[in-house]
Structures are given as structure tokens and as C-alpha cells.
Design an enzyme around this catalytic site. Structure first.
Site, PDB file in Angstrom:
ATOM      1  N   THR B  49     -10.435 -31.618  15.217  1.00  0.00           N
ATOM      2  CA  THR B  49     -11.064 -30.607  14.380  1.00  0.00           C
ATOM      3  C   THR B  49     -12.099 -31.345  13.538  1.00  0.00           C
ATOM      4  O   THR B  49     -12.247 -32.551  13.667  1.00  0.00           O
ATOM      5  CB  THR B  49     -10.043 -29.930  13.448  1.00  0.00           C
ATOM      6  OG1 THR B  49      -9.697 -30.866  12.418  1.00  0.00           O
ATOM      7  CG2 THR B  49      -8.788 -29.543  14.192  1.00  0.00           C
ATOM      8  N   CYS B  50     -12.780 -30.612  12.654  1.00  0.00           N
ATOM      9  CA  CYS B  50     -13.803 -31.324  11.897  1.00  0.00           C
ATOM     10  C   CYS B  50     -13.175 -32.282  10.886  1.00  0.00           C
ATOM     11  O   CYS B  50     -13.834 -33.178  10.373  1.00  0.00           O
ATOM     12  CB  CYS B  50     -14.760 -30.359  11.234  1.00  0.00           C
ATOM     13  SG  CYS B  50     -13.985 -28.914  10.554  1.00  0.00           S
ATOM     14  N   GLU B 116      -4.400 -24.115   4.049  1.00  0.00           N
ATOM     15  CA  GLU B 116      -5.374 -23.327   4.811  1.00  0.00           C
ATOM     16  C   GLU B 116      -4.766 -22.932   6.150  1.00  0.00           C
ATOM     17  O   GLU B 116      -3.927 -23.648   6.702  1.00  0.00           O
ATOM     18  CB  GLU B 116      -6.676 -24.111   4.981  1.00  0.00           C
ATOM     19  CG  GLU B 116      -6.509 -25.524   5.523  1.00  0.00           C
ATOM     20  CD  GLU B 116      -6.924 -25.646   6.958  1.00  0.00           C
ATOM     21  OE1 GLU B 116      -7.388 -24.642   7.511  1.00  0.00           O
ATOM     22  OE2 GLU B 116      -6.763 -26.730   7.527  1.00  0.00           O
ATOM     23  N   GLY B 191     -30.763 -12.615  -6.751  1.00  0.00           N
ATOM     24  CA  GLY B 191     -31.109 -14.032  -6.753  1.00  0.00           C
ATOM     25  C   GLY B 191     -30.506 -14.721  -5.548  1.00  0.00           C
ATOM     26  O   GLY B 191     -29.680 -14.150  -4.830  1.00  0.00           O
ATOM     27  N   GLY B 193     -28.793 -18.400  -3.867  1.00  0.00           N
ATOM     28  CA  GLY B 193     -28.012 -19.571  -4.249  1.00  0.00           C
ATOM     29  C   GLY B 193     -26.911 -19.739  -3.248  1.00  0.00           C
ATOM     30  O   GLY B 193     -26.436 -18.763  -2.677  1.00  0.00           O
ATOM     31  N   SER B 196     -23.538 -17.885  -4.177  1.00  0.00           N
ATOM     32  CA  SER B 196     -23.551 -16.427  -4.075  1.00  0.00           C
ATOM     33  C   SER B 196     -23.634 -15.988  -2.621  1.00  0.00           C
ATOM     34  O   SER B 196     -23.025 -15.010  -2.216  1.00  0.00           O
ATOM     35  CB  SER B 196     -24.703 -15.836  -4.886  1.00  0.00           C
ATOM     36  OG  SER B 196     -25.929 -16.236  -4.350  1.00  0.00           O
TER      37      SER B 196
END
Lengths: 271, 423
Positions: B49-50, B116, B191, B193, B196
């Protein structure tokens, strides 16, 4: 058979209440789910009990506070279980099951007594009047439970305390939906119930309105909910305000019921 | 039979090396093919996996060393680095330790973000591929199934995966607490970013379909809207859009409030008090803090979200301690199974050997036994066999009993050594 069924229902309600309380304190939704099954089992026993009782006595058990609260508990549990198909609010049971249990405790004290049906209640309209009014009131009781839980969740979210307790409580959206559905169904049912009662009063007492204390406070409660429903549907009240108002409205209803029951003489009392 | 696990994770190796071992680089075919060709490897599983690479193999007896060398050579070759470079990033476990490591990986206790859910899926996928290529056998099948079972227990019996540990997920969780279902809801992104956009992406995954993007420069708004298949709007249109959306995420560099209390209050009135979830990721803040006091408006700024995430991390760490206890139990179960696996054939071989000796000796004595009567001959045979059985009874019973706890393996090994049971 009937005493056994009542006891079975009572025990299952008791266990489900304990389960719900544990689930909230231990913050485990799984326990709440198990409690819902227990409550459904209790509702099953309770339904059988009512069925046997009707067969035994030949009429729906609506005589006296014991029988009426017993019926009220059954309707409230039934509606709550029904709502589980339409909303994700299983933890709401933590507020509903204690109310149901309290009524069952009260009912258990007089459930075995045999009362004679007075002549004035012999008519098909009477059970319809009682069932409609009780269902309307049970819906209001549920609306107030949902309102109380809404205020709790709202408090957590507003104060940025969306931590573990909050994570198990139902969402504001679902709780508000229950509140909405309860008002939407409860109000017309209570209205119909009251109209049936008025109609029957005209038949047996000669007039629809006697200025009896019970009639007066019922009308006041009905008016309160009329205002609430109007605010909700026409003005666009939603969420926080309706939660507060439905809690207050039900407290008003409860106060009126208890004061009326204990302090005022009424002709609307038959046992 | 031995179990060997070698691998590297985000804790021991740099990304530069791990990425070369990932499966997407189809440089020299799937490593399972090579692993299966090694004589010292009976069963194999390759997980990449990564964040980690793990090679789990089952080797014949006495071949662990050889297998270890083989695996390292294979990895070094695939990563195109020297053996000594590779060894600096590697860890190697055998037998019980290998099982423990695999269980911890599958239960996400060894993950970068503890708890996770992805890693279990990745282990399952690696196992599926190994089964497909017929690279697994009884040992690995059992280990993997046990690992899945342990991971499931950890997930259901502890709260390790309960709370969001990233700002994006925290936003999703809060949105769910407010709205219940997110399908059909609309969001407004003010905005641009990274954070967000990430939060928006998480929300979109939950079934939110409508998205508006507002920006100081309209062209930039259009650009971001293109990414999410949304609608670009100008900053002046925000009060209007606020009427339609349910969630607004703001992260502009503006020095003043982009959303004022008045704006929010008027929008709320026009949207008939439907819930509004405002997320302010900007510093300095974009949304007037008192807007959060309005009924049915929930305003969270970056500090609130971060606080939530920190607390959840802390909670997960506490839950991890419970998870370790569960894993310990599951590992024990697995080891018991392995030890019973070793003990039974040892008992069989032990009996075969002793009975073989008995038969050989009886045959040797056949010449002088001919002088005896037939019934006496039978008596001798049954005497010998009953002595042998009496002698065998205690050790086999004891071994069976010990196989139920951890000592079984040691006793079996001792027995094999004492009676030269190795083939």
C-alpha cells in the site's frame, strides 16, 4: 393468560428501558438496537394482552386511569417503533421507554380490577373518541421526547461539545422530522377525538359543552398545539423553536392533566 | 514449517523506496510469481500500500534463513537498491511475532492514522490475489482468516474507528449530526484552499450533489467549480446563494468578514429556518462569530474542528489499548492452533517409530520363537505389544494435553530430538 401477558410486557419494557439507559451512559448504539428489539417484544406481549382483555371483557379497556394509561403506553410504544422504519433515531428510545415504563407502573397497580361499564359509555363512538384522543396525545408526548433530545443535541453542537455523547444521539434533522410528523398527525387526530367526544356528549348529556374542567383544559391544550402547528407550517418555525415549544406545550398538557385529575370535580369521570 | 514476514512501513522507510515496491509499477510482473518459484517458499502473500510493503511467506522446516535471503534479494531487486540500503528499512519477524505483526496491521493498529478502515480492505485484496494465483495454502489461509476475524473484533468491540481524526471527516461527522442524511443537500465553497477543497470532497462523497463556488476573482471560482462540476458565483451573490445551500465552507484571505451575522440571519429567515452549517477555515476569520448564536445555525471554525480531531485521536489511542488485549487473545488462539498442528504428526510419527522397532525385534526373534507352541508365541507377541503400549501411553497423553497450551511445540520438538523423529 392475561396477567402473564401483562407481566411479560412489563418485564420486557423494564429491560428495554435499562438497556436504553445503559446505551446512553455507555455510549454504545448497539445496546440501543438490542433495546429496540426488547421494546418490540414488549409491544408484542402488550398487544396480545390487550387482545385477550378485549375478548375477556367484551370492550376496549378504557375505564379509569389505569386502563387508559395502559392504552396510552401501548400506543406510544407502537408509534415509536413505527418511526424506526422512517428515521434513524433508535437512541430516542432512551427518552421514550422510561415514559412508557412509568405509565405501565401506574397501570400495573389497577390492571386486575374489574369495573362495570356505565350506561353513559355504551356506544361505538366512545372507544373511537378515546382511541383518537389518546393517539393524538401519544404523538404529542413523542414530539416532546424528540424535542427534549433535540435540545440536548443542539446544546452539544452549539457549545462545540460534539464528542462522545453527541455522537450517539440522533441527528437534529431526524429529531426535527419526528417532531414535525407527530404534530402533523397528532393535531388532526386529537381534533377528531374531541369532536367525537362533543358529539357523544350531545347524545348523552344533551349538549356538546358543559364547561366541565376537563373540557376546558382539553380545549386549552388543543389551542396550544393549534398555535404550534400554525407556527410550524405557516410561519416556518423549525428546529430549536419548535423543540422548545413542543416540550413546553406537553408540560402544560401534563400539568393540566394532573391538576384537573386531582383538584377539580368532573363529570368526565366514570369509575 | 515456519512463518516469515519481512516488510517496511511509513515508520521504517522513506516513501521513495516504498513507492518503487508498489504494485502499480509493473516492472517485473507480480512478485507472487517469483515468490512461488522459490524452493524455500511454500505459501506467499504480497501486500503493498502507499504506507507499507509486507511479504508473508510460509517456509518448509529449516528453510527460514534461505527464504529470508531470497525475499530480501527479491525486494532489493524490485526497489533497485543495494541489499544493505534495503536492510536499513526492513523489519523481519518469524512465527509468533510474524502473526502478531500481521494481526496488528490488519486491525489498523500499525497504521499512520490508527483505526483507519482502508488497510483491512487492502489486506483482503492482497489475500484475494494470492488465492487467485494459488499462492496460499493451509497455513496462510488460516492466518489470514484469523487476522480478518481479529480485525473485525477490534472494530466492533473497541471504539478505535468511531471518531473522525481529520478536519475533513470531522466536518462530515458534524454535518451528519445536524442533517441526518446528506443526500440532496447543497454546499457553498467560499474562497479556495487545500483544506476547504478537501472538506468539500469528503462531503461530496456523502451524496451531496449541488455545489456553488464563490471567489474574489470569478475566473478562479469557475476553475474550482469545474473541478467539482459545480456552479461559479461572485462574492456579491453570496447572500442569495446562502438561501439555497445547507453547508457553507469559507476560507478566503479577506481581512473582513465575508459572511456577517446580518447576512446569515436574513438568509435563514428566507430559507424558512432550515439548518445552516457554517465552517470557517480561514485565518483571520471569514464568518462573524456571533452568527453562530442564531437558532438553527451551527458555526465551527478551524480551532473547533481541530480540537475535535485532537480529542478523537486521544480517544483512539485509549481504545488501542483495548484492541491490543483483544489481539493478544486472538494471537493466542492462532498459536494454539499451530501448536496442535505440530503436535499431532509428532505423536503419529512417535508411535510409528516405536511400533516399527517392536515389529523389527519380533521378526528378529522369529527363529527361536519357532520352538514355542503357537499359543506361547501369541503370548510373547501380546506381552511385547502391551509393554510398548503402556510405555507409549503416558508421553502421548501428556503431549496431547500440552498441545492445548503453548508448551506443546517445545514438548514436540524435544520428543522429535530424543527419538530422532525427523525424516
Amino acid at each position: 393468560m392475561t396477567p402473564f401477558l401483562f407481566k411479560a410486557a412489563f418485564c420486557a419494557y423494564l429491560l428495554s428501558t435499562l438497556g436504553y439507559v445503559t446505551s446512553i451512559l455507555g455510549k454504545r448504539v448497539r445496546i440501543a438496537r438490542a433495546s429496540l428489539w426488547l421494546m418490540s417484544a414488549a409491544f408484542g406481549f402488550h398487544s396480545l394482552f390487550l387482545l385477550f382483555r378485549i375478548v375477556e371483557r367484551g370492550h376496549i379497556p378504557i375505564l379509569g386511569y389505569h386502563e387508559v394509561l395502559n392504552l396510552f403506553a401501548w400506543i406510544m410504544a407502537g408509534i415509536f417503533i413505527f418511526f424506526q422504519f422512517r428515521t434513524r433515531t433508535v437512541v430516542l428510545g432512551a427518552f421514550v421507554s422510561p415514559v412508557v415504563l412509568l405509565m405501565m407502573i401506574y397501570a400495573s397497580r389497577g390492571i386486575g380490577s374489574v369495573a362495570v361499564m356505565p350506561a353513559v359509555l355504551k356506544g361505538t363512538l366512545v372507544p373511537v373518541h378515546v382511541l383518537l384522543s389518546l393517539t393524538g396525545e401519544a404523538l404529542f408526548a413523542l414530539a416532546s421526547c424528540a424535542g427534549a433530545m433535540y435540545l440536548l443535541q443542539d446544546h452539544f453542537l452549539k457549545r462545540k461539545k460534539a464528542r462522545r455523547v453527541s455522537s450517539i444521539l440522533p441527528s437534529l434533522g431526524d429529531l426535527d422530522r419526528i417532531n414535525h410528523l407527530c404534530l402533523l398527525w397528532g393535531f388532526p387526530l386529537l381534533t377528531l377525538g374531541v369532536l367525537m367526544g362533543a358529539f357523544w356528549a350531545r347524545v348523552v348529556w344533551g349538549s356538546s359543552w358543559q364547561w366541565d374542567p376537563k373540557q376546558v383544559w382539553t380545549l386549552a391544550v388543543w389551542g396550544t398545539y393549534a398555535v404550534l402547528l400554525h407556527q410550524r407550517l405557516a410561519i416556518g418555525w423549525k428546529g430549536h423553536k419548535t423543540a422548545v415549544f413542543s416540550l413546553l406545550a406537553f408540560l402544560f398538557f401534563l400539568t393540566a392533566f394532573l391538576v384537573g385529575k386531582n383538584l377539580f370535580p368532573t363529570i368526565h369521570r366514570f369509575v | 514449517m515456519g512463518i516469515l514476514l519481512i516488510g517496511m512501513s511509513h515508520k521504517t522507510s522513506p516513501l521513495a523506496i516504498r513507492e518503487r515496491l508498489s504494485l502499480s509499477c509493473e516492472n517485473s510482473g507480480h512478485p507472487l510469481e517469483r515468490l512461488r518459484q522459490m524452493p524455500s517458499v511454500r505459501e506467499a502473500l504480497y501486500l503493498a500500500t502507499c504506507n507499507r510493503v509486507e511479504v508473508l511467506v510460509c517456509t518448509p522446516d529449516q528453510a527460514e534463513r534461505e527464504a529470508g535471503e531470497g525475499l530480501k534479494a527479491l525486494l532489493a531487486e524490485r526497489a533497485k537498491i543495494t541489499l544493505s540500503e534495503l536492510e536499513r528499512c526492513l523489519y523481519a519477524f518469524s512465527d509468533a511475532e510474524a502473526v502478531r505483526h500481521l494481526f496488528r496491521v490488519a486491525s489498523s493498529l500499525d497504521s499512520l492514522v490508527m483505526g483507519e478502515a482502508q488497510i483491512l480492505g487492502q489486506v483482503k485484496e492482497a489475500y484475494r490475489v494470492a488465492v487467485e494465483q494459488k499462492a496460499t495454502g493451509m497455513m496462510l489461509n488460516r492466518i489470514l482468516h484469523h487476522a480478518f476475524q481479529a480485525a473485525k473484533r477490534v472494530r466492533t468491540e473497541t471504539g478505535i474507528a468511531d471518531n473522525a481524526v481529520s478536519v475533513g471527516f470531522a466536518a462530515v461527522e458534524l454535518a451528519k449530526k445536524i442533517f441526518g442524511r446528506l443526500e440532496g443537500k447543497a454546499i457553498l465553497l467560499v474562497g479556495a484552499g487545500e483544506m476547504s477543497e478537501l472538506a468539500a470532497r469528503h462531503l461530496l462523497k456523502q451524496g451531496i450533489s449541488t455545489i456553488f463556488v464563490a471567489n474574489r476573482t470569478y475566473a478562479r471560482a469557475e476553475e474550482i467549480a469545474g473541478l467539482f462540476e459545480g456552479t461559479a458565483v461572485s462574492l456579491e451573490q453570496i447572500p442569495e446563494v446562502l438561501k439555497k445551500v445547507d453547508i457553507a465552507i469559507s476560507s478566503t484571505g479577506a481581512p473582513d468578514y465575508v459572511l456577517t451575522r446580518e447576512m446569515v440571519a436574513s438568509a435563514l429567515h428566507r430559507r424558512k429556518n432550515r439548518f445552516l452549517f457554517l465552517i470557517d477555515i480561514a485565518v483571520p476569520r471569514d464568518i462573524e462569530p456571533s452568527a453562530g448564536e442564531i437558532d438553527n445555525v451551527y458555526l465551527y471554525n478551524i480551532d473547533h474542528l481541530q480540537e475535535l480531531v485532537d480529542e478523537n485521536r486521544h480517544l483512539r489511542e485509549r481504545e488501542a489499548a483495548k484492541a491490543e488485549i483483544i489481539l493478544e487473545e486472538e494471537i493466542q488462539n492462532h498459536l494454539d492452533w499451530i501448536s496442535s498442528l505440530e503436535v499431532v504428526p509428532t505423536i503419529v510419527r512417535f508411535r510409528e517409530k516405536i511400533e516399527g522397532i517392536m515389529k523389527a525385534e519380533l521378526e528378529k526373534s522369529a527363529s527361536w520363537r519357532q520352538a514355542l507352541s503357537e499359543s506361547d508365541q501369541n503370548h510373547v507377541e501380546s506381552l511385547v505389544s502391551s509393554v510398548v503400549n503402556k510405555i507409549l501411553h503416558e508421553p502421548t497423553a501428556c503431549l496431547r494435553e500440552e498441545s492445548r497450551n503453548r508448551n506443546g511445540l517445545a514438548y514436540a520438538a524435544a520428543l522429535r530430538r530424543l527419538f530422532k523423529l525427523e525424516k
